[in-house]
Every structure is written in structure tokens, then in C-alpha cells.
Design an enzyme around this catalytic site. Structure first.
Site, short mmCIF file in Angstrom:
data_model
loop_
_atom_site.label_atom_id
_atom_site.label_comp_id
_atom_site.label_asym_id
_atom_site.label_seq_id
_atom_site.Cartn_x
_atom_site.Cartn_y
_atom_site.Cartn_z
CB VAL A 14 -0.96 -0.02 1.22
CG1 VAL A 14 -1.69 1.30 1.35
CG2 VAL A 14 -1.96 -1.16 1.06
CD GLU A 186 -6.74 -6.76 4.75
OE1 GLU A 186 -6.06 -6.26 5.65
OE2 GLU A 186 -7.13 -6.11 3.76
CG ASP A 197 -11.28 -6.49 4.89
OD1 ASP A 197 -10.36 -5.79 5.36
OD2 ASP A 197 -11.92 -6.18 3.87
CE LYS A 201 -12.44 -3.22 3.67
NZ LYS A 201 -12.20 -4.04 2.49
N GLY A 298 -6.36 -3.25 -3.62
CA GLY A 298 -5.23 -3.10 -4.55
C GLY A 298 -4.52 -1.78 -4.32
N1 HSE Z 1 -8.28 -7.16 1.61
C1 HSE Z 1 -9.14 -6.07 1.37
C2 HSE Z 1 -10.14 -6.47 0.31
C3 HSE Z 1 -8.31 -4.88 0.93
O1 HSE Z 1 -9.94 -7.48 -0.37
O2 HSE Z 1 -11.14 -5.78 0.14
C4 HSE Z 1 -9.05 -3.58 0.91
O3 HSE Z 1 -9.55 -3.23 2.14
#
Ligand code: HSE
Length: 422
Positions: A14, A186, A197, A201, A298
């Protein structure tokens, strides 16, 4: 030109993506914002063979970055506890913070925001949810006058990529490997495939929209590991597709929060999103349902979200009252007649032998190819409809063909509609 001094902590996928995007789009950023983003320090325990930071000073202790003469610390180390300490240390050193780290915001958001308020600095985290696909500032600002009743969608790019490929017949493991190679997953991909994940969010979005604490109380989380190839076939037969969905819904005195695979109608906007796309549906009272889609993981997408926060922090969003944002007379508008389209032509023609041959020869005489042509059943008065789609051709040529059709006796009616490319 205004300047913002940046220190980046972390030098992985990143961080290097941010560094590269800031350099690649430097001129565009300057033109749009009149802002010069100066990356002055990088905090990294080791070098990254994939990216040479050139003249930027690299500090081996990330905690040294927060002590430098910079305006903002960009936390890109990932993980939770060290990231929390780093952010708190930046705040105590009166540095603003930008982070793409959903786990740290989800788990410690309330504490971090409180510390930031007490120290008069800001924490921005656009890239923490859906990477660069705009959602955080959309909720905080653009939709701030709306009562939001529900947010739902695919918030994890890795799982959307895997499910879309499995739907086409691929196996789970090799696709997960590709998602890792592409930098979507991740560092521990169980966060993606177990739904954690996406849960982080939706917890963050729910906090913004409905005000629940961070972290929220436990809620239902399920990943995609139990989904098998057959499930896609069965969903298809019933008119559905399988997506990993995260939902936050306002109920009376409560918030519904969940993240799990779900059948969604194959006619819905979200159903068509493949690959690393994220898609969010927001139910608002003033503008109805809105949809936001974009790459959700990405290097490049994440860099976009981080840059947007840097610009926002610097207060450099385009202000048309400033002289620097005046129009440029050097920008020319493309001649419409030079633009290439495919074209749909609809004709009503005399139903006589040789008419179809005449139509195709007229098209060919303008050097235009036909992709598909169809003749339908006869209309009244010995007329028959013929319609076709051309290959790509310049507007000028299509217009000449249209005029020729209009001046051809056996053609009684002509209509043309341009086909917009995907
Ligand atoms: N690993 C996460 C995804 C990265 O695939 O959405 C972005 O938050």
C-alpha cells in the site's frame, strides 16, 4: 502553491503504491488542487526491493517519523496494536493521521478519535473502507443532510473476486492465490475469506451513519469458505447470484449489523459487479437509493483514497474562486464527426427481391461493416423492417450513410441510434 509535508509509516504494497501514485499523478494533483504533496520521510524496518524511494529519508524506527517536521503521518503498517500506538503517538506529537487500516479504526476508533479531538488534530480514513472507492467522506459530507436507513453491499474485494471466478467454474484455492498475488488480500487472508474485513468495514460505516460505538458489540459474521461450485449453479437457476454482503440497518433504538454470503437477485445493480469491485447501496430519505461502485482493493485504488484524504486535510479541494483554477483555452473539444461509434440503423423498406442486397451494398459502399443484421415480419403496405448494428465507424461516415438511405426510393423510413461502448 500550497505544500503538505508527509511521513509514511510502512513500506509494503500500500505504501509503495501511494508513493508511486503521488509521483505519477503529481501534475494532475497540482492542477486540481494547487497542492504539492511532499513525502519527506518513510518509516520502514527494511527496504522494499520493488520500490526505490529515491531521495526520501528512510527511518528504521517508525516511531521516529512522528517526531519529524511533517504535517501528517500516514499509517500503513497494518495490524492493530502497534498501529494504535503509532497513531496515538502521532496525535500526541500534534500530527494529523491518515490511515487505510480498518482493523485499527474498528477496534480502537472511539479512543483514537477522542485523542485526536483533545489534541486538535484529525484522523482521516477514506481508504479504510472500499480502498479508493469514495464512501467515508460521501457519508460524512455529501449525504450529511440525509437520514440514512440502510447501507449494504460487497465491501471486500478479495471475496468478490473469488466468488465471481468460482461462478465461472474456478476452484477456491488457486483464485485466492491470485488475489494475494494481485495485492487484494490482507496479509492474513483469513480476514477476507472469513468475512472479518467486511465486518470491520460495515462496523465503521455504521458508526458514521448511525453513531454506534467502535468497536460495536459482537454481531453475526460468516465467510465464504462453505460456498461450493454447485451453489452458483443453483442460485443461477433460481435467478440469483452469490455475493458476500455486509449490512447495517437502522431499526428503532437498535442497529442491525451482519456480514455473510447471500443470494441476491440477478437483476440488482450489485449482482453485476465482478472481480475486485466493491458495491454499496445506501438508502437515504432525500435522494432514495444510491449506488457507489469501484475497485475495493489493490495498490492503486488504495492510493486514490489516501491521496483524497491528503488533499482534504490540506483544505485544497478545488475552489473556483481562486485564480489558479481558471479554464485553459488550449483544451480543444474533439470534433463530433470524428468520433467513432457502432450504430443501430432501423429501416422500413419495400419487401421486394434485391432490396436486402441493395441495403448491404449501400453500407459497404461507405466502407462500413455490419456486425448483425435482422429482417422482421412484414408490416402493412408491403413494407418490412430491417435493422442492423454496424461495426465501429466514424460519425461522419454513418451520417453520410443515413443521408443516402433517406434518398433511396425503396427505403421508406430510417432511424439511427448510436451504440455507446462499455
Ligand atoms: N483485503 C481487502 C479487500 C483490501 O480485499 O477488500 C481492501 O480493504
Amino acid at each position: 502553491m500550497k505544500e503538505i509535508k508527509v511521513g509514511i509509516c510502512g513500506w509494503g504494497n500500500v505504501a509503495t503504491g501511494l508513493y508511486q501514485a503521488v509521483n505519477a499523478n503529481k501534475k494532475i494533483i497540482e492542477r486540481n488542487t494547487n497542492l504539492d504533496i511532499k513525502i519527506n520521510f518513510i518509516g520502514a524496518r527494511r527496504d522494499n526491493p520493488k520500490c526505490d524511494p529515491q531521495g526520501v529519508e528512510v527511518l528504521r524506527d517508525i516511531f521516529d517519523v512522528v517526531k519529524q517536521d511533517i504535517d501528517v503521518v500516514i499509517e500503513l503498517i497494518g495490524g492493530v496494536e502497534t498501529a494504535r500506538e503509532l497513531i496515538l503517538s502521532a496525535i500526541k506529537n500534534k500530527k494529523h493521521v491518515i490511515t487505510a487500516n480498518k482493523a485499527v479504526i474498528f477496534n480502537h476508533g472511539d479512543e483514537l478519535f477522542k485523542a485526536a479531538r483533545e489534541n486538535n488534530v484529525k484522523i482521516l480514513f477514506e481508504a479504510a473502507v472500499c480502498a479508493g472507492t469514495p464512501i467515508i467522506k460521501v457519508l460524512q459530507e455529501e449525504l450529511a443532510g440525509n437520514n440514512i436507513s440502510k447501507i449494504s453491499g460487497m465491501l471486500n474485494g478479495t471475496t468478490n473476486f473469488i466468488l465471481a471466478e468460482m461462478e465461472k467454474g474456478a476452484d477456491f484455492e488457486p483464485i485466492l492465490k491470485i488475489a494475494q498475488e494481485k495485492g487484494y488480500a490482507e496479509p492474513d487472508p483469513s480476514f477476507d475469506i472469513d468475512g472479518i474485513d467486511a465486518a470491520h468495514k460495515i462496523g465503521i460505516l455504521s458508526h458514521i451513519a448511525f453513531g454506534n460505538p467502535l468497536p460495536p458489540k459482537d454481531f453475526y459474521i460468516e465467510g465464504i469458505t462453505e460456498i461450493a461450485g454447485d451453489d452458483f449453479q443453483h442460485a443461477k437457476e433460481l435467478g440469483y447470484v452469490i455475493k458476500h454482503l455486509a449490512v447495517a440497518k437502522q431499526e428503532i433504538n437498535a442497529v442491525e449489523l451482519r456480514a455473510h454470503p447471500a443470494f441476491i437477485k440477478n437483476t440488482s445493480i450489485l449482482s453485476s459487479l465482478e472481480g475486485v469491485r466493491n458495491g454499496i447501496e445506501i438508502d437515504t430519505d432525500l435522494i432514495g437509493k444510491i449506488h457507489i461502485t469501484g475497485s475495493g482493493a489493490g495498490q492503486e485504488s488504495t492510493a486514490s483514497g489516501l491521496i483524497s484524504d491528503i488533499i482534504h486535510l490540506a483544505g485544497c479541494n478545488k475552489d473556483y474562486s481562486e485564480e489558479v483554477f481558471k479554464s485553459s483555452n488550449e483544451i480543444k473539444i474533439v470534433e463530433f464527426t470524428e468520433i467513432s461509434f457502432q450504430h443501430y440503423f432501423y429501416l422500413e423498406v419495400d419487401d421486394n427481391p434485391g432490396v436486402m442486397a441493395l441495403i448491404t451494398s449501400l453500407v459497404a459502399s461507405h466502407n462500413i461493416g455490419i456486425e448483425t443484421i435482422i429482417q422482421k415480419d412484414e408490416l402493412a403496405d408491403n413494407q418490412v423492417p430491417v435493422f442492423f448494428i454496424t461495426d465501429l465507424c466514424e460519425e461522419l461516415k454513418a451520417k453520410e450513410l443515413l443521408n443516402e438511405f433517406k434518398n433511396t426510393d425503396v427505403i421508406k423510413k430510417v432511424k439511427r441510434i448510436r451504440v455507446e461502448a462499455d
